[in-house]
Scaffold this motif. Structure first.
Motif, short mmCIF file in Angstrom:
data_model
loop_
_atom_site.label_atom_id
_atom_site.label_comp_id
_atom_site.label_asym_id
_atom_site.label_seq_id
_atom_site.Cartn_x
_atom_site.Cartn_y
_atom_site.Cartn_z
N UNK A 73 -0.45 -6.72 -6.97
CA UNK A 73 0.62 -6.30 -7.88
C UNK A 73 1.80 -5.87 -7.01
N UNK A 74 2.83 -6.70 -6.89
CA UNK A 74 3.94 -6.34 -6.00
C UNK A 74 4.67 -5.07 -6.42
N UNK A 75 4.47 -4.65 -7.66
CA UNK A 75 5.12 -3.43 -8.14
C UNK A 75 4.16 -2.24 -8.17
N UNK A 275 0.43 -4.19 -1.24
CA UNK A 275 -0.71 -3.91 -0.38
C UNK A 275 -0.50 -2.56 0.31
N UNK A 276 -1.59 -2.02 0.87
CA UNK A 276 -1.52 -0.74 1.60
C UNK A 276 -0.81 0.31 0.75
N UNK A 277 -1.33 0.51 -0.45
CA UNK A 277 -0.63 1.34 -1.43
C UNK A 277 -0.97 2.83 -1.35
N UNK A 621 -5.51 -3.77 -1.59
CA UNK A 621 -4.69 -4.19 -2.73
C UNK A 621 -4.90 -3.40 -4.02
N UNK A 622 -5.72 -2.36 -4.03
CA UNK A 622 -5.77 -1.48 -5.18
C UNK A 622 -4.64 -0.45 -5.08
N UNK A 623 -4.46 0.35 -6.13
CA UNK A 623 -3.46 1.41 -6.06
C UNK A 623 -3.94 2.63 -6.83
N UNK A 624 -3.24 3.72 -6.58
CA UNK A 624 -3.58 5.03 -7.14
C UNK A 624 -2.75 5.27 -8.39
N UNK A 625 -3.42 5.61 -9.49
CA UNK A 625 -2.75 5.90 -10.74
C UNK A 625 -2.65 7.42 -10.87
#
Length: 639
Positions: A73-75, A275-277, A621-625
């Motif tokens: 997810x680029x955003x 990436x690297x979120x 490639x995961x991210x923190x919500x």
């Protein structure tokens, strides 16, 4: 817990240890124009030269030079923490030495000249370089490096750093690497500050050379020389590198925290979008998996890739799951199997007889294990290339026979390999009890034929020596699996036992070869090449972390040469199937278990777009919500 010092290189000085450096040919630069990606020009002698943003031996690259990866997810928002667990302890951040116990994720901050993606099995893309140039002959490759890459201390990465790092591995790297690859490089030339050329010997495998040297990490030459750090010694911190994460805090043997470098050079690179979120990545250490699971249940860490079928089937009914705080999912896994299994130490004389190895293998009742211990969640591996076209199936094809016949003619293989079905693990006729009496009888006959005769005390002996088998293990999780095998072997007349040791002892004994049977993961990649020599080659057998069974099989050596020389995907596939067939027929490997999905549990504070087919890598490639995380904290999900 303490902060790590920033041991940046303050001054540069000549290190007398650098006398080992290879001579390189100054002034021998072949003039070629740097063109747009995919273009061709000509070197002296009219050898076509390709200039591109990436490299592949087969087909086309999936991505263009400025593409964003499909599975990200680029955003994706930046920030927050990802945390997981590791077992045992650690005392080093250097994976490139036999000394010390390396820390988890110790290479998280390292980047290489070329990079790969999790959805293109054959592609390698310029990362620390902008373009690469190579002739049709693959006699050399030039990397045109980026001029905006910086190390954590703010200094600029140059071609000198890449040359230094590459040659450092050839001089101080692990023996199995040096013994295989040192013969393939003729020289390394720094053409200018951001341009480096690798020249290959005639014997270098042409299909491997570009991605081999393109895999060179970027370490700071000044930092190594100033700190006098060595690649063949344990290190209490990661090497000075260029990556997104660097060591922030460490509590030796208990906890590691890596933090995003706020000045990371690669933030805006297209291939890094989405990436690297995470702001931080934390690893919590536990003595064993049971303690680790209790820690997860109470929120000590937030992600778990579950490898215990018992836990997966029966353990996830704790309050955090019932409250909906923890998500439990099976995620798709399209990767080649891990090739997980027990392997024999072939340096032990008793295991050099294939009948002995086959007899012991018959005492592993996978069908009973899967139904009773694994809750039917697993399948048994059959190949080192499961879940791919590279797996040998059935009798050999005519194309395989053409490769195998010369090995039979030279006396390196039995003629039965030309007609026999590919070896698969023996299937038990019963899943109701751990001992299959039919297989017990078959194993007994094999040992009788091999000269291991049962005495009045029930133990089998040959030339006065008792047949003994010890499973070396470090995880209590394996007790319930290995103990039934031990009991089956005792019924066979084998003096069998499970010896469980701590992590440090396990690693040291595995390295030294002081064991009978250990676990190993021997699964391979989609484009096998020279790296096979580290897993299955005779030259590296006595000092290879990837060949714990100490396999020395001339037929395998020859087949590896054939695979390395293959110039088409069709030939590569045929030769790999032949090698897979030969390796499996040796029976040095007792396949254990595998599953076609990732079984994961995590606190519901993450997001991800999709799971790429070749790898599960939440850190990538995961991210923190943040909103979900705050809701969990408010509900009391974390201690």
């Amino acid at each position: 817990m303490h902060k790590r010092p920033n041991r940046s290189a303050i001054a540069t000085r000549q290190d007398p240890r650098q006398s080992w450096r290879m001579n390189w040919l100054a002034g021998s630069v072949i003039g070629i124009a740097v063109l747009w990606a995919g273009a061709e020009t000509f070197a002296d002698g009219h050898d076509p030269v390709t200039v591109s943003h990436g490299y592949t031996n087969f087909g086309d690259l999936k991505y263009g030079p400025d593409a964003v990866l499909d599975y990200v997810n680029p955003d994706a928002p930046k920030g927050g923490e990802f945390s997981e667990w590791a077992q045992g302890t650690f005392d080093s951040f250097n994976l490139s030495t036999r000394k010390g116990v390396p820390a988890a994720l110790s290479t998280i901050g390292y980047e290489s000249v070329l990079t790969s993606t999790a959805d293109d099995p054959y592609g390698a893309y310029c990362y620390l370089c902008e373009t690469l140039e190579y002739p049709e002959s693959r006699d050399w490759v030039v990397f045109n490096l980026r001029d905006d890459v910086t190390f954590w201390d703010g200094t600029t990465m140059t071609a000198e750093d890449i040359k230094f790092t590459f040659e450092l591995y050839l001089e101080q790297g692990i023996t199995e690497y040096r013994s295989v690859y040192s013969q393939f490089i003729e020289s390394v030339e720094v053409l200018d500050e951001f341009k480096i050329r690798f020249n290959f010997t005639e014997s270098a495998p042409r299909r491997d050379v570009v991605t081999w040297v393109g895999g060179t990490s970027a370490f700071s030459k000044d930092w190594f020389e100033t700190t006098e750090t060595r690649l063949d010694e344990a290190s209490d911190e990661p090497f000075m590198a260029t990556g997104p994460y660097r060591l922030d805090e460490v509590d030796i043997g208990r906890q590691i925290i890596y933090r995003m470098d706020p000045d990371w050079w690669g933030t805006d690179l297209p291939i890094n979008q989405g990436r690297n979120n995470f702001e931080t990545v934390r690893v919590e250490y536990f003595a064993d998996s049971s303690a680790a699971f209790e820690g997860f249940k109470s929120g000590v860490y937030t992600f778990r890739n579950e490898n215990s079928s018992l836990q997966w089937a029966t353990g996830y009914d704790f309050p955090a799951r019932e409250q909906g705080w923890v998500k439990v999912e099976e995620l798709p896994n399209g990767a080649i199997g891990t090739g997980q299994g027990f392997v024999f130490n072939l340096n032990q004389e008793k295991f050099q007889d294939p009948m002995v190895r086959q007899a012991i293998t018959l005492m592993v009742n996978f069908e009973w294990m899967n139904e009773t211990l694994f809750y039917g969640l697993y399948e048994r591996p059959e190949s080192f290339w499961d879940n791919s076209d590279l797996k040998a199936v059935g009798a050999p094809s005519a194309e395989e026979i053409a490769i195998l016949q010369p090995l039979v003619d030279d006396g390196l293989l039995d003629a039965s390999i030309l007609t026999a079905e590919a070896t698969i693990p023996p299937a038990s006729t019963t899943s109701e009890r751990p001992l299959d009496r039919r297989q017990l009888r078959a194993a007994s006959a094999l040992l009788d034929e091999a000269g291991w005769i049962a005495g009045d005390d029930g133990l089998r002996r040959k030339d006065g020596e008792v047949l003994s088998v010890t499973f070396l293990e470090r995880s209590p999780q394996f007790d319930r699996i290995i103990n039934p095998i031990v009991e089956n072997l005792k019924r066979l007349g084998v003096d069998a036992e499970l010896e469980r040791v701590d992590t440090a002892q396990y690693i040291e004994r595995r390295r030294a070869g002081t064991f009978d049977i250990v676990n190993a993961s021997l699964g391979q990649g989609y484009e096998p090449g020279q790296q096979l020599a580290q897993f299955f080659g005779s030259a590296a057998a006595e000092d290879s972390s990837r060949n714990p069974m100490r396999l020395k099989l001339p037929a395998a050596d020859r087949l590896i040469e054939t695979i390395v020389a293959a110039q088409s995907l069709e030939k590569l596939t045929t030769a790999t199937r032949a090698l897979d067939r030969v390796l499996r027929a040796e029976r040095f490997w007792i396949p254990q278990w595998q599953k076609g999905v990732h079984t994961v549990a995590y606190y519901d504070q993450f997001g991800f777009q999709e799971i790429p087919p070749l790898a599960l890598s939440p850190i990538d490639n995961w991210w923190y919500d943040a909103e979900k995380a705050e809701a969990l904290r408010a509900a009391g999900a974390f201690q």
